[in-house]
Design a protein around this motif. Structure first.
Motif, PDB file in Angstrom:
ATOM      1  N   ARG A  75       0.927  -1.243   0.074  1.00  0.00           N
ATOM      2  CA  ARG A  75       0.098  -0.023  -0.128  1.00  0.00           C
ATOM      3  C   ARG A  75       0.941   1.155  -0.044  1.00  0.00           C
ATOM      4  O   ARG A  75       1.906   1.185   0.767  1.00  0.00           O
TER       5      ARG A  75
ATOM      6  N   LYS B   6       0.145   4.973   0.581  1.00  0.00           N
ATOM      7  CA  LYS B   6      -0.689   5.835   0.924  1.00  0.00           C
ATOM      8  C   LYS B   6      -0.396   7.191   0.455  1.00  0.00           C
ATOM      9  O   LYS B   6       0.482   7.734   1.126  1.00  0.00           O
TER      10      LYS B   6
ATOM     11  N   SER C 272      -7.834   2.929   5.296  1.00  0.00           N
ATOM     12  CA  SER C 272      -8.692   1.941   5.253  1.00  0.00           C
ATOM     13  C   SER C 272      -9.637   1.981   6.507  1.00  0.00           C
ATOM     14  O   SER C 272      -9.345   2.337   7.645  1.00  0.00           O
TER      15      SER C 272
ATOM     16  N   LEU D 184      -1.246   2.576  11.249  1.00  0.00           N
ATOM     17  CA  LEU D 184      -2.218   1.680  11.650  1.00  0.00           C
ATOM     18  C   LEU D 184      -3.016   1.911  13.126  1.00  0.00           C
ATOM     19  O   LEU D 184      -2.175   2.488  13.717  1.00  0.00           O
TER      20      LEU D 184
ATOM     21  N   HIS E 194      -9.104  -3.452  13.156  1.00  0.00           N
ATOM     22  CA  HIS E 194      -8.153  -2.275  12.890  1.00  0.00           C
ATOM     23  C   HIS E 194      -8.674  -1.660  11.680  1.00  0.00           C
ATOM     24  O   HIS E 194      -9.428  -1.864  10.921  1.00  0.00           O
TER      25      HIS E 194
ATOM     26  N   SER F  80       3.574   0.383   2.728  1.00  0.00           N
ATOM     27  CA  SER F  80       3.524  -0.808   3.696  1.00  0.00           C
ATOM     28  C   SER F  80       3.136  -2.145   3.205  1.00  0.00           C
ATOM     29  O   SER F  80       2.649  -1.992   2.043  1.00  0.00           O
TER      30      SER F  80
ATOM     31  N   ASP G  69       1.327  -5.755   3.630  1.00  0.00           N
ATOM     32  CA  ASP G  69       0.364  -6.513   4.714  1.00  0.00           C
ATOM     33  C   ASP G  69       0.532  -8.053   4.120  1.00  0.00           C
ATOM     34  O   ASP G  69       0.073  -8.304   3.039  1.00  0.00           O
TER      35      ASP G  69
ATOM     36  N   ARG H  51       0.148 -12.230   5.149  1.00  0.00           N
ATOM     37  CA  ARG H  51      -0.667 -13.376   6.017  1.00  0.00           C
ATOM     38  C   ARG H  51       0.111 -14.568   5.909  1.00  0.00           C
ATOM     39  O   ARG H  51       0.113 -15.072   4.736  1.00  0.00           O
TER      40      ARG H  51
HETATM   41  O1  LIG Z   1      -2.115  -0.491   5.710  1.00  0.00           O
HETATM   42  C1  LIG Z   1      -3.553  -0.405   5.704  1.00  0.00           C
HETATM   43  O2  LIG Z   1      -3.961   0.861   5.546  1.00  0.00           O
HETATM   44  C2  LIG Z   1      -4.489  -1.555   6.014  1.00  0.00           C
HETATM   45  C3  LIG Z   1      -3.637  -2.778   6.371  1.00  0.00           C
HETATM   46  C4  LIG Z   1      -4.565  -3.703   6.839  1.00  0.00           C
HETATM   47  O3  LIG Z   1      -6.001  -3.556   6.816  1.00  0.00           O
HETATM   48  C5  LIG Z   1      -4.120  -5.088   7.026  1.00  0.00           C
HETATM   49  O4  LIG Z   1      -2.846  -5.124   7.002  1.00  0.00           O
HETATM   50  O5  LIG Z   1      -4.672  -5.824   7.410  1.00  0.00           O
END
Ligand SMILES: O=C(O)CCC(=O)C(=O)O
Ligand SMILES: [Fe+2]
Length: 323
Positions: A133, A135, A154, A189, A241, A255, A257, A259
């Motif tokens: 992301r 931003k 987000s 975040l 979040h 960033s 993200d 999983r």
């Molecule tokens: O970076 C963000 O704005 C949101 C990230 C997010 O929702 C996540 O990592 O699950």
């Protein structure tokens, strides 16, 4: 080796999140990723210059400054050019996606996997719901292009809320990693502590993406989490979040993200390709070839381009709770 301490593990279990510092090395682990993205931005700049959308490629400007300049001058945003996942709608055979080797190396980074292992165990699958992301400051956001969480803030959500119900009981760990400093001003975040003990809360499709409606948000103060590059945030699949707005004039908040989950559990996005990132039991099954990973995404893109858009979540804007 960066593994989490007992106190950090307790915080994760009790609060639903924990920040761990100095997991990634900014020079060794993050710089190669940004070098690869410099190349993506350069190619983009050249094609925009060729079509007359910008006056120069702005080579020589630092990454963030160059991206802001290119977005403001062209009046467009290009989140999909950098992302290493596909959009949920309208995938075409030529939808941009960047699945370069530096990105694969980050997904497979041993220190990141050590951290993941301390939560999901030694059999680790890389879940394909993953994003970069970038931003942007408001002045660089193309409001007409439709809102996208890849370039703007987000809304409140749980990560399992954006997956199919097949993954409700999968132990999916979110690892959120800033690539540039994440501050309150530029949109770090924020989490609602201890919300991970609840079940999945209803979400609604909104123009900011799938979000928990205000009336269902628990009371209590959210905790903003300013972080420096190299630190990582761990969240459970049910931790509520969101991210703050980027209120700066000239910073891009970048960033990843990612999983991870135990091998064999549903990912919640069966049309997207994940991979085995670590396995003590069957080390021969670990994907080590960045090119094979890239091919798996390009093949998924072809498959998705040839079919109707699949459903990616369960929420219906006509549900009473969304009224
Ligand atoms: O970076 C963000 O704005 C949101 C990230 C997010 O929702 C996540 O990592 O699950
Ligand atoms: Fe999330």
């Amino acid at each position: 080796m960066a593994v989490i301490t007992a106190a950090q593990r307790r915080q994760f279990d009790n609060e639903g999140f924990v920040v761990i510092e100095d997991v990634l090395d900014p020079e060794l682990d993050i710089a190669p990723v940004m070098a690869e993205y410099e190349g993506v931005l350069d190619e983009l700049a050249q094609s925009l210059l060729a079509e007359g959308s910008i006056a120069s490629t702005y080579r020589g400007l630092p990454f963030s400054e160059r991206l802001i300049q290119i977005c403001t001058e062209s009046g467009r945003n290009f989140p999909q050019h950098f992302d290493f996942s596909l959009p949920q709608k309208g995938v075409r055979r030529d939808t941009p996606i960047h699945v370069g080797p530096a990105i694969f190396n980050l997904l497979s980074n041993p220190r990141l996997l050590d951290v993941a292992e301390s939560v999901v165990g030694p059999e680790i699958y890389s879940n394909p719901v993953q994003h970069i992301r970038m931003k942007l400051p408001h002045r660089a956001v193309d409001e007409s292009g439709g809102y996208t969480q890849l370039v703007s803030k987000s809304p409140w959500h749980q990560d399992n809320g954006v997956l199919l119900p097949e993954a409700d009981d999968a132990s999916i760990l979110t690892i959120w990693a800033p690539i540039t400093e994440a501050s309150i001003e530029n949109g770090c975040l924020q989490v609602m502590p201890r919300t991970h003990r609840s079940e999945i809360v209803a979400h609604c499709p909104t123009d900011q993406g799938v979000a928990i409606p205000d009336k269902l948000l628990p009371s209590g103060q959210p905790i903003p989490l300013p972080m420096k590059p190299g630190s990582v945030l761990l969240m459970t699949r049910r931790t509520i979040h969101s991210s703050l707005d980027n209120e700066t004039e000239d910073e891009v908040r970048i960033s990843f993200d990612l999983r991870y989950q135990p091998i064999g559990e549903p990912t919640g996005r069966p049309t997207f390709p994940g991979f085995i990132a670590r396995s003590a039991d069957h080390p021969e099954t670990v994907l080590r070839d960045p090119a094979a990973w890239a091919t798996s995404w390009l093949q998924a893109r072809d498959r998705l381009a040839a079919m109707e858009d699949p459903a990616y979540n369960r929420w219906d804007s006509d549900a009473p709770v969304c009224a």
